[in-house]
Design an enzyme around this catalytic site. Structure first.
Site, PDB file in Angstrom:
ATOM      1  N   ARG A   1       0.822  -1.215   0.000  1.00 32.06           N
ATOM      2  CA  ARG A   1       0.000   0.000   0.000  1.00 32.06           C
ATOM      3  C   ARG A   1       0.851   1.258   0.000  1.00 32.06           C
ATOM      4  O   ARG A   1       0.482   2.274   0.595  1.00 32.06           O
ATOM      5  CB  ARG A   1      -0.962   0.039   1.203  1.00 32.06           C
ATOM      6  CG  ARG A   1      -2.091  -0.965   1.169  1.00 32.06           C
ATOM      7  CD  ARG A   1      -3.216  -0.545   2.123  1.00 32.06           C
ATOM      8  NE  ARG A   1      -3.982  -1.700   2.553  1.00 32.06           N
ATOM      9  CZ  ARG A   1      -4.119  -2.091   3.827  1.00 32.06           C
ATOM     10  NH1 ARG A   1      -3.535  -1.413   4.795  1.00 32.06           N
ATOM     11  NH2 ARG A   1      -4.826  -3.149   4.113  1.00 32.06           N
TER      12      ARG A   1
ATOM     13  N   ARG B   1      -3.514   6.419   1.206  1.00 29.13           N
ATOM     14  CA  ARG B   1      -4.133   7.558   1.889  1.00 29.13           C
ATOM     15  C   ARG B   1      -3.208   8.275   2.869  1.00 29.13           C
ATOM     16  O   ARG B   1      -3.521   9.383   3.300  1.00 29.13           O
ATOM     17  CB  ARG B   1      -5.390   7.084   2.620  1.00 29.13           C
ATOM     18  CG  ARG B   1      -6.497   6.644   1.690  1.00 29.13           C
ATOM     19  CD  ARG B   1      -7.684   6.109   2.452  1.00 29.13           C
ATOM     20  NE  ARG B   1      -7.371   4.845   3.118  1.00 29.13           N
ATOM     21  CZ  ARG B   1      -8.226   4.185   3.902  1.00 29.13           C
ATOM     22  NH1 ARG B   1      -9.431   4.699   4.129  1.00 29.13           N
ATOM     23  NH2 ARG B   1      -7.881   3.051   4.458  1.00 29.13           N
TER      24      ARG B   1
ATOM     25  N   ARG C   1      -6.951  11.405  -5.494  1.00 30.58           N
ATOM     26  CA  ARG C   1      -8.248  10.747  -5.309  1.00 30.58           C
ATOM     27  C   ARG C   1      -9.380  11.770  -5.359  1.00 30.58           C
ATOM     28  O   ARG C   1     -10.438  11.504  -5.946  1.00 30.58           O
ATOM     29  CB  ARG C   1      -8.278   9.983  -3.991  1.00 30.58           C
ATOM     30  CG  ARG C   1      -9.619   9.325  -3.719  1.00 30.58           C
ATOM     31  CD  ARG C   1      -9.557   8.281  -2.645  1.00 30.58           C
ATOM     32  NE  ARG C   1     -10.895   7.829  -2.273  1.00 30.58           N
ATOM     33  CZ  ARG C   1     -11.140   6.797  -1.496  1.00 30.58           C
ATOM     34  NH1 ARG C   1     -10.132   6.104  -0.996  1.00 30.58           N
ATOM     35  NH2 ARG C   1     -12.371   6.436  -1.198  1.00 30.58           N
TER      36      ARG C   1
ATOM     37  N   ASP D   1      -7.143  -2.444  -7.061  1.00 31.73           N
ATOM     38  CA  ASP D   1      -7.799  -3.052  -5.900  1.00 31.73           C
ATOM     39  C   ASP D   1      -7.922  -4.540  -6.129  1.00 31.73           C
ATOM     40  O   ASP D   1      -8.020  -4.994  -7.279  1.00 31.73           O
ATOM     41  CB  ASP D   1      -9.180  -2.423  -5.684  1.00 31.73           C
ATOM     42  CG  ASP D   1      -9.769  -2.824  -4.342  1.00 31.73           C
ATOM     43  OD1 ASP D   1      -9.351  -2.242  -3.316  1.00 31.73           O
ATOM     44  OD2 ASP D   1     -10.619  -3.733  -4.304  1.00 31.73           O
TER      45      ASP D   1
ATOM     46  N   TYR E   1     -15.161 -12.053   0.116  1.00 27.76           N
ATOM     47  CA  TYR E   1     -15.941 -10.846  -0.157  1.00 27.76           C
ATOM     48  C   TYR E   1     -17.166 -11.151  -1.008  1.00 27.76           C
ATOM     49  O   TYR E   1     -18.237 -10.573  -0.812  1.00 27.76           O
ATOM     50  CB  TYR E   1     -15.067  -9.810  -0.865  1.00 27.76           C
ATOM     51  CG  TYR E   1     -14.013  -9.190   0.018  1.00 27.76           C
ATOM     52  CD1 TYR E   1     -14.328  -8.145   0.885  1.00 27.76           C
ATOM     53  CD2 TYR E   1     -12.702  -9.654  -0.008  1.00 27.76           C
ATOM     54  CE1 TYR E   1     -13.358  -7.579   1.701  1.00 27.76           C
ATOM     55  CE2 TYR E   1     -11.722  -9.083   0.804  1.00 27.76           C
ATOM     56  CZ  TYR E   1     -12.064  -8.048   1.657  1.00 27.76           C
ATOM     57  OH  TYR E   1     -11.103  -7.490   2.471  1.00 27.76           O
TER      58      TYR E   1
END
Length: 360
Positions: free
Chosen positions: A35, A39, A48, A85, A162
């Protein structure tokens, strides 16, 4: 689909990461971060915001390239990793993926019945998933011959969690109910996902990825027998297929909380294993017996400590692996959202300063 010759024969200015994956000598331990584009970086947050939403960002090849390059520009890391992703494959299968700030991913149409599973198709990497391949091509062009590019996918089991749960989970009750109550149905789902992940990664290689990584984020929630059947075996089939079509491309497997399975993971024929912070690297190295490289494994929360503490923790990881080839320094999982960027820089600088002593 065969890998392009350029993906396997590219000469890079910095190939330290690829040499470490092959367990060849390097001058210092290569470093990148799971990652690393994310963020915690203000420049990422600006990109973003410009995109409008997370999946809007993922579907924009130019912005994917922009955020992929941000940590490279800031830190001078030894590898870039595709910004995307893990849920792009199930999204392309028509399950209705959405992201809500603070809540994570959610599927509008989760898998509940055998009919739901049996109607799934394998997405076309250059069709429904072309935006990912365009991002790989765009990033490859921006990198030129400077650094290797890592492509990736979620593992079949992790994607299945998921797809069946419909969102993230703490108990995994629905997918475990399928694993224990109707394992043959789960096997059919996983077989479709093995095909999908294999084609997806081969397409990333053809588009310019120099190595690929399979993220098995939730394999560690399974007991040993179920892990072997539902997580490890599907990954082994993917590794075999990748090695048959793209033998020169290194493959990294990572099961979070999977330290007890490292020896069996090494048996798959992969080139490297990610190790999370719950397993000592010295123990991991003993278990795999030099068959694969190891990647890891600083606890990401260490990066909230002061720089001198970070340096000590880096030193401990390097000492745990010890001298010799085959180590890629990384976090034991993804970097946390609120990590101070300068603390990540302190970690990288410590790796650069302290690791050459282990390669003399």
């Amino acid at each position: 689909m065969n890998a392009s010759p350029t993906a396997q024969q590219r000469t890079l200015a910095n190939d330290r990461f690829l040499r470490a994956l092959r367990r060849e000598p390097v001058d210092r331990t290569p470093v990148w971060m799971m990652r690393q584009a994310g963020r915690y970086l203000p420049e990422y947050r600006a990109s973003r915001a410009k995109a409008g939403g997370f999946m809007d960002l993922c579907r924009n090849p130019e912005l994917c390239c922009e955020v992929t390059m941000q940590p490279i520009a800031r830190y001078g890391l030894d590898a870039a990793i595709l910004f995307s992703d893990i849920l792009t494959i199930p999204d392309a299968m028509g399950l209705g993926l959405s992201f809500t700030e603070g809540e994570g991913p959610r599927f509008e149409r989760p898998l509940r019945t055998a009919a739901d599973v049996d109607k799934l198709g394998v997405p076309d990497p250059e069709g429904e998933l072309r935006y990912v391949m365009d991002a790989v091509r765009t990033i490859r062009g921006a990198l030129g011959d400077s650094l290797p590019l890592i492509g990736f996918s979620g593992s079949p089991w992790t994607l299945a969690t998921y797809m069946v749960e419909g969102s993230g989970s703490k108990e995994f009750a629905k997918v475990k109910a399928m694993a224990y109550g109707d394992p043959e149905l789960l096997d059919r789902l996983l077989a479709t996902l093995v095909q999908s992940v294999t084609q997806y990664l081969l397409a990333q290689i053809a588009a310019g990825a120099d190595a690929v990584m399979v993220f098995d984020t939730w394999g560690g929630v399974l007991p040993p027998a179920a892990y072997r059947r539902h997580s490890l075996e599907p990954m082994a089939r993917i590794v075999a297929a990748l090695k048959a079509k793209a033998p020169g491309i290194p493959v990294i497997l990572f099961t979070k909380n999977g330290g007890q399975h490292l020896s069996q993971m090494a048996d798959t024929g992969c080139d490297a294993l990610g190790v999370d912070w719950t397993t000592d690297l010295a123990d991991a190295r003993a278990r795999v017996g030099g068959r694969v490289a190891l990647q890891g494994n600083l606890d990401p929360t260490v990066l909230f400590a002061k720089p001198e503490r970070i340096r000590s923790a880096v030193a401990a990881v390097l000492e745990s692996y010890g001298s010799g080839n085959g180590h890629i320094f990384n976090l034991g999982h993804g970097i946390h959202q609120h990590t101070p960027p300068e603390h990540a820089g302190a970690m990288i600088e410590a790796v650069r300063e302290l690791s050459p002593a282990y390669h003399r």
